[in-house]
Design a protein around this motif. Structure first.
Motif, PDB file in Angstrom:
ATOM      1  N   MET A 203       2.389  -4.836   3.250  1.00 14.50           N
ATOM      2  CA  MET A 203       1.576  -5.501   3.894  1.00 14.50           C
ATOM      3  C   MET A 203       1.446  -6.883   3.993  1.00 14.50           C
ATOM      4  O   MET A 203       1.068  -7.567   4.831  1.00 14.50           O
ATOM      5  CB  MET A 203       0.024  -5.022   3.257  1.00 14.50           C
ATOM      6  CG  MET A 203      -0.150  -3.513   3.264  1.00 14.50           C
ATOM      7  SD  MET A 203       0.312  -2.683   4.869  1.00 14.50           S
ATOM      8  CE  MET A 203      -0.990  -3.160   5.810  1.00 14.50           C
TER       9      MET A 203
ATOM     10  N   GLU B 253       8.520   0.960   3.835  1.00 16.52           N
ATOM     11  CA  GLU B 253       8.765   0.288   5.286  1.00 16.52           C
ATOM     12  C   GLU B 253       8.291  -1.155   4.824  1.00 16.52           C
ATOM     13  O   GLU B 253       7.276  -1.548   4.421  1.00 16.52           O
ATOM     14  CB  GLU B 253       7.800   0.682   6.163  1.00 16.52           C
ATOM     15  CG  GLU B 253       8.440   1.918   6.827  1.00 16.52           C
ATOM     16  CD  GLU B 253       7.910   2.387   8.321  1.00 16.52           C
ATOM     17  OE1 GLU B 253       7.662   1.084   8.996  1.00 16.52           O
ATOM     18  OE2 GLU B 253       7.611   3.588   8.591  1.00 16.52           O
TER      19      GLU B 253
ATOM     20  N   THR C  63       2.652   6.673   7.811  1.00 21.03           N
ATOM     21  CA  THR C  63       2.728   8.208   7.404  1.00 21.03           C
ATOM     22  C   THR C  63       1.788   8.854   7.021  1.00 21.03           C
ATOM     23  O   THR C  63       1.396  10.006   7.661  1.00 21.03           O
ATOM     24  CB  THR C  63       3.935   8.419   6.685  1.00 21.03           C
ATOM     25  OG1 THR C  63       3.786   7.640   5.745  1.00 21.03           O
ATOM     26  CG2 THR C  63       5.385   7.730   7.377  1.00 21.03           C
ATOM     27  N   PHE C  64       1.068   8.180   6.037  1.00 20.10           N
ATOM     28  CA  PHE C  64      -0.108   8.889   5.346  1.00 20.10           C
ATOM     29  C   PHE C  64      -1.645   8.722   6.136  1.00 20.10           C
ATOM     30  O   PHE C  64      -2.307   9.158   5.551  1.00 20.10           O
ATOM     31  CB  PHE C  64      -0.153   8.593   3.925  1.00 20.10           C
ATOM     32  CG  PHE C  64      -0.109   7.031   3.678  1.00 20.10           C
ATOM     33  CD1 PHE C  64      -1.047   6.246   4.062  1.00 20.10           C
ATOM     34  CD2 PHE C  64       1.196   6.373   3.398  1.00 20.10           C
ATOM     35  CE1 PHE C  64      -1.225   4.915   3.713  1.00 20.10           C
ATOM     36  CE2 PHE C  64       1.183   4.945   3.201  1.00 20.10           C
ATOM     37  CZ  PHE C  64       0.130   4.276   3.314  1.00 20.10           C
TER      38      PHE C  64
ATOM     39  N   PHE D 160       4.205   1.073   2.042  1.00 24.68           N
ATOM     40  CA  PHE D 160       4.136  -0.035   2.983  1.00 24.68           C
ATOM     41  C   PHE D 160       4.046  -1.286   2.634  1.00 24.68           C
ATOM     42  O   PHE D 160       2.855  -1.735   2.009  1.00 24.68           O
ATOM     43  CB  PHE D 160       3.148   0.456   4.051  1.00 24.68           C
ATOM     44  CG  PHE D 160       3.578   1.487   4.963  1.00 24.68           C
ATOM     45  CD1 PHE D 160       3.458   2.990   4.305  1.00 24.68           C
ATOM     46  CD2 PHE D 160       3.909   1.481   6.209  1.00 24.68           C
ATOM     47  CE1 PHE D 160       3.835   3.919   5.167  1.00 24.68           C
ATOM     48  CE2 PHE D 160       4.189   2.453   6.973  1.00 24.68           C
ATOM     49  CZ  PHE D 160       4.315   3.743   6.656  1.00 24.68           C
TER      50      PHE D 160
ATOM     51  N   LEU E 109       6.867  -3.866   6.851  1.00 23.71           N
ATOM     52  CA  LEU E 109       6.259  -3.979   8.095  1.00 23.71           C
ATOM     53  C   LEU E 109       6.398  -5.586   8.853  1.00 23.71           C
ATOM     54  O   LEU E 109       6.298  -6.151   8.207  1.00 23.71           O
ATOM     55  CB  LEU E 109       4.748  -3.817   7.905  1.00 23.71           C
ATOM     56  CG  LEU E 109       4.497  -2.354   7.459  1.00 23.71           C
ATOM     57  CD1 LEU E 109       2.833  -2.413   7.120  1.00 23.71           C
ATOM     58  CD2 LEU E 109       4.950  -1.316   8.315  1.00 23.71           C
TER      59      LEU E 109
ATOM     60  N   ILE F 156       0.670  -1.169  -0.087  1.00 19.10           N
ATOM     61  CA  ILE F 156      -0.037   0.088  -0.076  1.00 19.10           C
ATOM     62  C   ILE F 156       0.895   1.272   0.024  1.00 19.10           C
ATOM     63  O   ILE F 156       1.740   1.344   0.904  1.00 19.10           O
ATOM     64  CB  ILE F 156      -0.956   0.067   1.212  1.00 19.10           C
ATOM     65  CG1 ILE F 156      -1.907  -1.181   1.143  1.00 19.10           C
ATOM     66  CG2 ILE F 156      -1.536   1.387   1.359  1.00 19.10           C
ATOM     67  CD1 ILE F 156      -2.799  -1.084   2.478  1.00 19.10           C
ATOM     68  N   THR F 157       0.777   2.160  -1.068  1.00 21.17           N
ATOM     69  CA  THR F 157       1.487   3.559  -0.925  1.00 21.17           C
ATOM     70  C   THR F 157       0.595   4.617  -0.798  1.00 21.17           C
ATOM     71  O   THR F 157      -0.663   4.673  -1.365  1.00 21.17           O
ATOM     72  CB  THR F 157       1.956   3.365  -2.506  1.00 21.17           C
ATOM     73  OG1 THR F 157       2.980   2.324  -2.646  1.00 21.17           O
ATOM     74  CG2 THR F 157       3.039   4.795  -2.670  1.00 21.17           C
ATOM     75  N   GLY F 158       0.867   5.473   0.103  1.00 18.09           N
ATOM     76  CA  GLY F 158       0.369   6.706   0.231  1.00 18.09           C
ATOM     77  C   GLY F 158       0.992   7.733  -0.153  1.00 18.09           C
ATOM     78  O   GLY F 158       2.426   8.156  -0.068  1.00 18.09           O
TER      79      GLY F 158
ATOM     80  N   ASP G 205       5.118   7.115   0.249  1.00 22.33           N
ATOM     81  CA  ASP G 205       5.481   6.243   1.331  1.00 22.33           C
ATOM     82  C   ASP G 205       5.003   4.702   0.955  1.00 22.33           C
ATOM     83  O   ASP G 205       3.572   4.523   1.070  1.00 22.33           O
ATOM     84  CB  ASP G 205       5.002   6.621   2.758  1.00 22.33           C
ATOM     85  CG  ASP G 205       5.833   7.872   3.152  1.00 22.33           C
ATOM     86  OD1 ASP G 205       6.890   8.212   2.544  1.00 22.33           O
ATOM     87  OD2 ASP G 205       5.184   8.531   3.905  1.00 22.33           O
TER      88      ASP G 205
ATOM     89  N   GLU H 271      -1.299  -2.105  12.275  1.00 21.65           N
ATOM     90  CA  GLU H 271      -0.900  -0.724  11.385  1.00 21.65           C
ATOM     91  C   GLU H 271      -2.194  -0.257  10.943  1.00 21.65           C
ATOM     92  O   GLU H 271      -2.998  -0.717  10.453  1.00 21.65           O
ATOM     93  CB  GLU H 271      -0.198  -1.532   9.956  1.00 21.65           C
ATOM     94  CG  GLU H 271       1.059  -2.161  10.166  1.00 21.65           C
ATOM     95  CD  GLU H 271       2.145  -1.274  10.628  1.00 21.65           C
ATOM     96  OE1 GLU H 271       1.847   0.042  10.353  1.00 21.65           O
ATOM     97  OE2 GLU H 271       3.132  -1.451  11.440  1.00 21.65           O
TER      98      GLU H 271
END
Lengths: 274, 253, 274, 253, 274, 253
Positions: C144, C86, F86-87, C142, C88, C61-63, C140, F131
Motif C-alpha cells: 500500500m 502485488e 483478491t481477498f 498488497f 500496487l 496489507i495481507t489477506g 496475498d 484499491e
C-alpha cells in the motif's frame, strides 16, 4: 520483428542471384545438392526420444515427451501427436524472444503435415484403452543454429527422434493406469518415413536446400513431402510464383531425391531396443 | 531417456558403502565437460555437460536494445534469458517461460554483471541466452558457469571469470554438487557463485535448514569446488586458442 | 520499466553512501536497527485472515483466502499454501501497472521460501480427505505504500495474517464436502515462525532494513530467514558481492536479531478464537 | 442453421447416380455470387457467397503502419488478416485469432503480394481484413478470391487479379472445389491460386496423398476452374461500374 | 488507440453542434427520429440463429451458437446466455485489431444488461437436467460497418438472432446426452423483448440515435432499455452530465418510443419453425 | 472475516420490525468514515470505510503518460484504475484485472472528468488508483466518492467535488445505499454520482426493473443521500487542514 531480408546487402543479393542464374551456388554445390547431413540420436536423458540433426551449419535438436490423456471423442482409439518448434534466439541474431512467430509456426506445421498425411505415426498403437486413455506424444524441435532450410532439417530431426523413442507401456486396470514394465519403441510408433524437400526460387532459377544467404535473397520456397511412392504434402511460401510445369517438374524430382536420401540416411538404424 | 516411470524419491541418498547414489564421495563433483564456440551464429558461445545436465549458452552484443526504453544512456545492460527445453525434465515443461525461469534469469544477471565493464557500452545490451536441453539438478549453477564461458568466448572484457556450484545437505550430511535427486529429496541446497577478481560470492541462495555451523562448513566446501570448476573453465578457453593456434600454424605449413 | 536507480541523484547517493560509511543513516538509525513496526490484524471482513504491517512508512496489507481442491498426487494428504505479492501502483510512483514484475515475484518468492523451509504451515492439517480434498490457502500481499524493505514487512504481514486466520472446518461425507460449523485457526495452521532479515550493502558497509533511499543506492541486498534455531533461507540480490566472512557474520547476526524481534513482536497474540 | 446434430462424416462422398453429395459433377463449381463495394467505410470491399461460405473483405490503405517498426522505408507492405466469426463453423470458434487464422493470413498475403506495386507506396500499408461469416470448406481460396476483388474495388494498382480454388481427391476420385464435408472426409486437398499477369501459381498447398499422375491431373483441373472464377470476378467488377454509369447517366436525365 | 474524437475537425464539430442546437441534424432527421432499420434473419447456415441489422449505414451481424455444459452451482436449473461483441477492423478505420477494447465491452455489456433484467431469455427452458446439463447460448455480435449507435442496432440484432434461433432438444439418459430430434425455437427461448434507445447530448441538446459524426462530437450518451411497461437498464457514458429533470424526461420518452418501435419492427415475425 | 460459509441469499431483505437486515431505515446510509492523505508517496490520497467497504485511492499527476501515444497535445488526460484485492470478496478474485474492473474504471473516469480542468495540463496524465481492499456492495459509488476526495487532496483544481451513492429497490420497496446482500438479492440498483458545480448526474446506471414512478422517486432519494455524502467529504478535507493548522500553530508555540 526484424526484417530479415535487409540483412543481406543489395550487392550481395545481386551477386548470389547472378551466380545462381549461372547455376553456381556460393557454397559450390550443384542446384540439386543437399548440404552435409549429420545425425545423432538418443542424446537427451530426460526425453523419451531425441535427435540432433545438422544440415550444413543448421542445427536442430528434437526431443520426445509423452503424457497420458483422453482421446478426442471422434477418434476414441487413437493417440495424439503434436509437433512444436522453437526458433531459439540463441540460434541466430535474426530470431527474437517471445511467443511463436510465423516462421516457427510454419516449421512446425509443414513438418506436422508431412507426418500427418504419410501414415507415419501409428496412432492406434498409441491407444491404451479406447475412449479412456491414449498417449499424447510431444515432438518438440529446438533450433540451435540457423543457417537456412529449417524445414528439411526439422523433418529429419523429428523422424529420428520418433524412431529413437522408447515409451513405457501402460494398461488400464480397474480404471487405473498401470505400467507393464515393457516399452513401445520407434518400430511400434512409426510406419512411413515422409521426407521433406525444400526448393528456393529466384527469378527463373530453382534450387534445393537453400542455405541462409540463399534463403534471405530468394523470392519464395516450396516444400514437398514424399513417402516412397506418394506425394503427401506441399507448401509454397514467399511471393514467388511457380508455373504449373515447374510444379510438375519439382514433384517428379522430389520423388527421385526422396528415394535417394531415404537410402542414404537409413533412419531405421536409430531405433533403440525396447 | 528416462528409465524410471515414476518420479519417486528414494528412501536413502547414500549407499551402504557410504557413497552417494551415483557413486560419488561427499565432496566429489559430477563429471564436467566444457566447450566454447559451439554456435557459429553467436558472438560467443559455450556448451556444458555437467552430470546429465546439457546446457548451451550464446552471447550476442554489444547490440541495440529492444525494446528501446530499456537502454541506459550512461551504460550498457546485461540481459540473461535462462530457458529450459520442454523435454529437459521428467514431466514435459510448458513451452512458455515460467516464473522460475524468469527468476533464475534475474539471479544469473545479478551474478555475472559485477565482472563486466558495462560503463564502456552506453546504450547497448549484451544478451546471454541459456538453453538447458537436459536437466539433472544444479542448472542455475551450471548455467552461470557456461554463461561466463560464453561471455569470455565472445571477447567481452571481464574482470574475471565467474564459477558456480551448489553445495548442500542430504540425509543430514553435507555434500558438494547436488544431483537432481539429491536436490529434490535432500535437506538443504546452497547454490553459490564466485567472482574471481575479488573472490567474493555474487550468487548466494539457500533453502532448507542448517545450523550456523553447517552453513559455515558448506561455504568452505563450495569454495573448494569452485576452484576446480574455475580450472575446467580456463582449460576450455585455452583449448579453443590452442586449436586456433594449431590451425594458424597448420596454415603456415 | 522505470529505472528506479535514477530516481536518486548522484549527489544524494554520494551523501547517503558517505554517511553510511561513517555508520550514519539518513534517518538516524544505527546500522543494525529496524524502523518502527506496527501491526494490525483481522482488518478485512471478506478475508479469512488479514494483517496490515507498517515498517516505517512501508505498508503492506495481507489477506488470506481458501479454496478446496484436490491435493498434488505426490502429496496426497497435504494442503497447499500459495503466496502472491502485488506492488500496487497506488503505493509508489516507482510501481507500474501490469503483470507481476521481477520485484513482486521476488517478494512473494522470498517470503514463500522462508515459510516453506521453516515447517511453518502445517500442510497435513490442511488435508480434508487424503487424495480427495485439501485446503488451498492463498496468502496475498498488497503493498500500500513503498518506503523500502518490502521483504521483511511482507514476511511479518504474511505470518500475522496466517496466525489471525479462521477457516471453516470441512469433512467429506459420501463424496460431498460438508462443513462442521467448527473452524481451524492460526494455532492449527502455523507452527514455526520464520522471520526474514534483509541487509543492504554499499561499498564495504552492510546495514539492516534499508529504507527507500538506501534501497535505491545500495549495490545489493541479502535476505536471511531464520527460525528459533536454524537458518532456513538466504537470498542475495543485486550486483553486490559478499565475502564468505561477511556471509558468516551476517548469519550469526540474523540468528541473534531473530531471537530479539521474535520476542518483541510476540505474533501469537494475533491468534483469533475458533 | 445446422440441421444435423453431430458432425459425423458420411460413408461415401458420391451418390449412387455418380454425382457428389450436393449434386455436383466431379469438376463442377459450387454456386458463386460476388459483389463489390459492400462496406461503405472501407477504401474497397467485396462480398462473396461460394456454396455456403459467406465472406467479406475490406481494404484500407495506403495508410500509416501500426506498429511503426513494421513499416519499410523503400516500399509499402501488405497485411492480410483472415478471421472466422465464432458462429461460422459447427462448433463455436473461440473469439481470439488462432494459429490457423494467422497461418492462412500469411499464405494469402504471400499470394496477393505479387500482383501489387508495393514499391510505389514506401512507408505505408495496405491492410486487407477478411471475415468469414459462414464457412463450408475452401475458405482460404474463397478468401483469396474476394480479397483480390476488394483490392481492385479500392482502386489499388494491380498487375492482374488473383483467383483461387481448391481441387482434390475424394473416395479415390479427383474433383474440383471441395465442399466442407469433402474437405474433411476426403483423401486429398490442393488449394491453389493463380496470378493472371503471369499465369503462375502464387498459392499452392497440398495435403493428403496422391501419385504423381493424380497430382498432375489435379493441377489441370484447377486451371480450368480458375478460368471460370476469374470471369465471375471480372463480371462483379464490371457490374459496379455499370451501375455507377447508370447512376451518372440517370443523373444526366 | 486512435483518438476518435480527433477525426472530426473543430469546424465540422462546430457546424454539427450549431445545427443541433437549432434542432437540425446533418442527415435531416428530427431530434427524436431513428434512421432506417433493415432486418434480415437466418442468414448464417452454421449458426443456430442469426440476424443482420442495418441502422442507417451501421451494420451488425449476430449469430447464435450453443454448447451443453454444467449449470452454475447457485442456479442449478438455469441455462446461461453470454453476449459478446467484436468491432471488426473491417468495419471502420476507427477500429483496431486486438483484444476487446472498451467500446466493444460496452456494447456487449449494455445489450446484455437490457436482456438480463428484462426476463428476456427463459433460462429455465435452457436446462436439460438440473445440476447436470444446461445449454450455454452464445450471442456473438460482429460489427460489419460502423456509422454510429452500435448499441441500439446491436440490441435489435441480438434479439432477432435469438428469436430466429433453433436449437436441438437434448435429454439426459443414464448420464448421457441424447438428442430427441426436436428443436427449441425463439418462442421457447425468448419472452420479453427489451429495446434499447440511445440518446446523445451536446451542450443542452439531447437527440435520439446518434449517427457517426454526432457520436464523435457529442459529450455523452445515455442508453435506456425498456420492456412494454418497465425500465430495465440505463447506462450513461461519456463526460456529459444530465440533470435529474432531463433523466426523468428521457425515461418517459423512452417508454413511448419503445412502444412505437416495438410495434413497427414486429420482431416475432422472425421466429422460425421448430 | 466471513462468518457464513455459503453465499446464500436470504428470503427477505426486511426484518419483521420493518428495518433492513443491517438495522437501517429505508433511506438511511451505512456508517461512513473518510480520511485524506493516507498514502505518503502519492500526490493525493484518501481512505474510505463505507459499511464494510474499505477503499483506498491515490492520485499521481500531472505526470508523463505511458504509453506515450495516449497523451493528447491539447489537454491532459484522466486515467482511473479501479481494482479489487483478491481477498476483498467472498470467493477469491483472480489477481489479473477483469472485464468488470475495466468497465468500472471507465465509468468512474467519465464521471470525474467533468470537474477537472484538463485543458490546463496538455500532454500529461492524472492517474487515480483505486484499491478496494474489502467489498460489501456499492464499491463503484464509494470508489467515485473516495477518488474525488483524493483528487482534492492532491490539490488538483476542480470545479467541485463529486459524490456518489446507489439507490435501488429491494423486496419491492425503494431504498438508499444498497449493501452487498441487497445488491445481489434485490430487485433494482441505481448507482449515480453528482457533480456539484452544476448539480447534474455524471454517473448513472440502472439495472433491474422499475416503473417510471419508482425511477423518478429513486432519483430524489439519491439526491438526498448525495447531500449527506458531500458533507462528509467536506468534513474530511477540512479536518486535514485543521490538523495541518494545528501542527503549524503548535510549531509556533
Amino acid at each position: 520483428m526484424m526484417n530479415i531480408k535487409r540483412v543481406i546487402s543489395t550487392i550481395e543479393k545481386n551477386y548470389i542471384a547472378e551466380n545462381l542464374k549461372k547455376g553456381e551456388r556460393i557454397d559450390g554445390r550443384g542446384l540439386w545438392d543437399y548440404r552435409k547431413i549429420d545425425i545423432s540420436h538418443d542424446i537427451i536423458k530426460s526425453a523419451e526420444g531425441s535427435a540432433e540433426v545438422k544440415l550444413g551449419e543448421t542445427d536442430i535438436i528434437t526431443g520426445i515427451k509423452y503424457e497420458v490423456g483422453e482421446p478426442f471423442p471422434d477418434l476414441p482409439d487413437e493417440g495424439v501427436c503434436t509437433i512444436m518448434a522453437e526458433l531459439l534466439p540463441l540460434a541466430s541474431p535474426l530470431f527474437e524472444r517471445g511467443p511463436p512467430d510465423e516462421q516457427s509456426i510454419e516449421l512446425a506445421r509443414v513438418v506436422d503435415r508431412g507426418i500427418r498425411h504419410a501414415d507415419c505415426i501409428q496412432t492406434k498403437k498409441l491407444c491404451i484403452k479406447e475412449n479412456e486413455a491414449v498417449y499424447i506424444i510431444f515432438v518438440d524441435m529446438f533450433v540451435m543454429n540457423y543457417a537456412g532450410n529449417l524445414i528439411d532439417a526439422g523433418g529429419i530431426s523429428a523422424l529420428t527422434a520418433l524412431i529413437s523413442s522408447r515409451i513405457p507401456e501402460g494398461v488400464m486396470k480397474d480404471g487405473n493406469l498401470e505400467w507393464t514394465g515393457n516399452y513401445l519403441n520407434g518400430k511400434d510408433l512409426v510406419k512411413e518415413l515422409p521426407l521433406i524437400m525444400t526448393f528456393g526460387k529466384i527469378g527463373d532459377i530453382i534450387f534445393l536446400d537453400p542455405n541462409l544467404p540463399e534463403e534471405l535473397v530468394c523470392e519464395g520456397r516450396i516444400s514437398i513431402s514424399v513417402t516412397k511412392d506418394k506425394i503427401v504434402s506441399i507448401q509454397k511460401s514467399g511471393v514467388a510464383t511457380f508455373s504449373i510445369e515447374e510444379i510438375q517438374g519439382l514433384i517428379k524430382r522430389s520423388m527421385e531425391l526422396g528415394r535417394e536420401i531415404r537410402n542414404k540416411l537409413d533412419l531405421w538404424q536409430y531405433k533403440v531396443d525396447k | 531417456m528416462p528409465l524410471i516411470i515414476n518420479d519417486i524419491y528414494p528412501e536413502k541418498l547414500f549407499r551402504e558403502d557410504g557413497k552417494r547414489l551415483d557413486g560419488r564421495e561427499k565432496n566429489e563433483l559430477r563429471p564436467i565437460k566444457m566447450e566454447v564456440g559451439v554456435i557459429s551464429n553467436a558472438d560467443g558461445s559455450a556448451y556444458l555437460e555437467w552430470g546429465n545436465n546439457k546446457i548451451y549458452a550464446a552471447v550476442y552484443g554489444p547490440r541495440e536494445v529492444h525494446p528501446h526504453h530499456l537502454a541506459k544512456p550512461d551504460r550498457g545492460i546485461l540481459r540473461v534469458f535462462y530457458r529450459m527445453a520442454t523435454f529437459s525434465v521428467f514431466e514435459r515443461k510448458r513451452p512458455a517461460p515460467g516464473r522460475r525461469e524468469k527468476e533464475i534469469s534475474m539471479i544469473i544477471t545479478d551474478c555475472l554483471e559485477p565482472v563486466l565493464f558495462l560503463e564502456l557500452y552506453p546504450g547497448t545490451a549484451f544478451e546471454v541466452f541459456i538453453e538447458v536441453m537436459d536437466a539433472d539438478g544444479g542448472t542455475r549453477c551450471a548455467s552461470t558457469t557456461v554463461a561466463a564461458l560464453a561471455l569470455a568466448d565472445a571477447g567481452v572484457p571481464m574482470r574475471s571469470l565467474v564459477s558456480s556450484v551448489a553445495v548442500g545437505k542430504i540425509d543430514g550430511q553435507l555434500v558438494t554438487d547436488l544431483s537432481g535427486i539429491e536436490d529434490k529429496a535432500g535437506d538443504a541446497d546452497l547454490p553459490c557463485a564466485i567472482t574471481w577478481f575479488n573472490e567474493e560470492l555474487s550468487l548466494l541462495q539457500f533453502d532448507g535448514d542448517m545450523s550456523i555451523e553447517e552453513l559455515n562448513e558448506s561455504l568452505l566446501n563450495a569454495r573448494n569446488a569452485l576452484d576446480q570448476i574455475h580450472q575446467l573453465q580456463l582449460t576450455a578457453l585455452k583449448s579453443k586458442y590452442t586449436s586456433i593456434l594449431e590451425e594458424v600454424e597448420g596454415g603456415e605449413d
